[in-house]
Design an enzyme around this catalytic site. Sequence first.
Site, PDB file in Angstrom:
ATOM      1  N   ASN A   1      44.256  47.647  15.121  1.00 15.40           N
ATOM      2  CA  ASN A   1      44.233  49.002  14.573  1.00 15.40           C
ATOM      3  C   ASN A   1      44.649  50.077  15.567  1.00 15.40           C
ATOM      4  O   ASN A   1      45.337  51.033  15.222  1.00 15.40           O
ATOM      5  CB  ASN A   1      42.856  49.324  13.979  1.00 15.40           C
TER       6      ASN A   1
ATOM      7  N   GLU B   1      32.477  45.568  21.025  1.00 19.02           N
ATOM      8  CA  GLU B   1      32.620  46.774  20.198  1.00 19.02           C
ATOM      9  C   GLU B   1      32.936  46.277  18.801  1.00 19.02           C
ATOM     10  O   GLU B   1      34.038  45.809  18.536  1.00 19.02           O
ATOM     11  CB  GLU B   1      33.726  47.666  20.756  1.00 19.02           C
TER      12      GLU B   1
ATOM     13  N   CYS C   1      37.554  52.481  14.055  1.00 21.98           N
ATOM     14  CA  CYS C   1      36.122  52.157  14.088  1.00 21.98           C
ATOM     15  C   CYS C   1      35.253  53.400  14.045  1.00 21.98           C
ATOM     16  O   CYS C   1      34.173  53.391  13.459  1.00 21.98           O
ATOM     17  CB  CYS C   1      35.799  51.300  15.304  1.00 21.98           C
TER      18      CYS C   1
ATOM     19  N   GLU D   1      32.288  51.063  27.091  1.00 18.65           N
ATOM     20  CA  GLU D   1      33.591  51.154  27.724  1.00 18.65           C
ATOM     21  C   GLU D   1      33.857  52.610  28.069  1.00 18.65           C
ATOM     22  O   GLU D   1      33.163  53.506  27.621  1.00 18.65           O
ATOM     23  CB  GLU D   1      34.679  50.612  26.785  1.00 18.65           C
TER      24      GLU D   1
END
Length: 471
Positions: free
Chosen positions: A141, A239, A273, A452
Amino acid sequence: MTTQPVTGERESCAVFNPADGSLVGSVPAGTADDVDDAVRRAWESFQIWSRSDPLDRSKILFTAGRLVREDQKNLAHLLTREQGKPLRESMNEIAGFARVMEYYASISGIMQGDYGVNASYGHMMVKRQPLGVCAAIIPWNMPALIMGWKIGPVLATGNTMVLKPSTTAPLTCLALAGHLYQAGLPESALRMVTGSGEVVGEALARHPDIRSLSFTGAVSTGIQVAEHAAKTLKKTILELGGSDAMIVCHDADTEAAAKGAVSGRFFNCGQTCTAIKRVFVDSRIYDSFIHRVQELVGKLVVGDGLKTGTDMGPLHTIRQRENVHSLVQGTVDNNQGTILAGGYIPDTPPYQYGNFYLPTILTDVDPDAPVMKEEVFGPVLPVSVFDTLSDAIEHANATRYGLGASIWTHDMRTINQAIQDLDAGIVWVNQHLRIPPEVPFGGMKSSGLGRENGRYALLHYLEEKTILIHP
């Protein structure tokens, strides 16, 4: 490893344009042996790269950022062709990759050790050193930006990496790796292995000589990755997506909130996300908010991302479109919401050959409907009404995800309550979606483990060695 289309008899993975189904290119279908070879070469490179001066590593990352910016248009065209997003969004994503490289170049070497003297124990030192070979598995994505998030802190701290790009959108990642090599990065410091998650991804997760693994993707796959990684005690960052809530209070700037909802939901065709996936609106402004959102959505231009003026491209795969449409239809069939706009698959020119789905608004949605619980990875904006802030926060938290959420208000008490009570790793106020590389990124609950970005990411890729010297 190769960055060229496949030739010969080796199995390959084809890459198709989501807008028209045309073939963009192909990459090798990597094997477990390819992973073994990449890890071995990465360890060989680690012996040199880990001992290099942080300033030299910074120069390479800075140079890579410059080379990427110089090639931004070509990279963006490639990204749009293989992923589907509008060219404007691809340009921004490529610039985002360059910025991440420049950010980590600017902080390479800042995580120094500690020193002290104790009368009983003598000299005490804590040395921070790189882990070794790390691995990353990235999705389709936001392939360029997420690649930057994963390789930046790894390379800046002196580690080396084996990276698996998405099977359906690997080409831009391979091109970006080429710019890193051109900037002076040893090729074995970043090894790219293309192929399926079932083969290459699992081999990375299971590999005994990989010290850390960072994965971005679905919850179910993330759990499998964690199970495999645990058997060799790898450090992991997971994630795993989100179902971000947007809470619009009665005192919010309705115009700004409506624009935020549309841009935050339909950016990248809703395939982000941290996209806004659920909206809860105060009953006092519900009608005016819905009206303005409907106007804005009606102006969105859907089409091939390479064409000028396109606001939203296709979904990445047909399967993704089927999943989205199923959730929309289930909401209507179960009397849990009403379609105000969109809600169907277009089959007329120019949409008949691509994975297009029209921007969809669902109103008066039951907060307990599946479309309000699961991660809807597509252009669907479900809107529900609330009477009290406590109800809105309760509904926002009533999901297994906890990645991001936003509160739209100018009342500080409301803001403070939302910051305290929302189960989310990221809380925005009067904005949503944007994330600078300086701050930690990650979620709560099933949205994953670890963080992150920022200097916090550097610590994940360093381990402490305590040294005690008797006087």
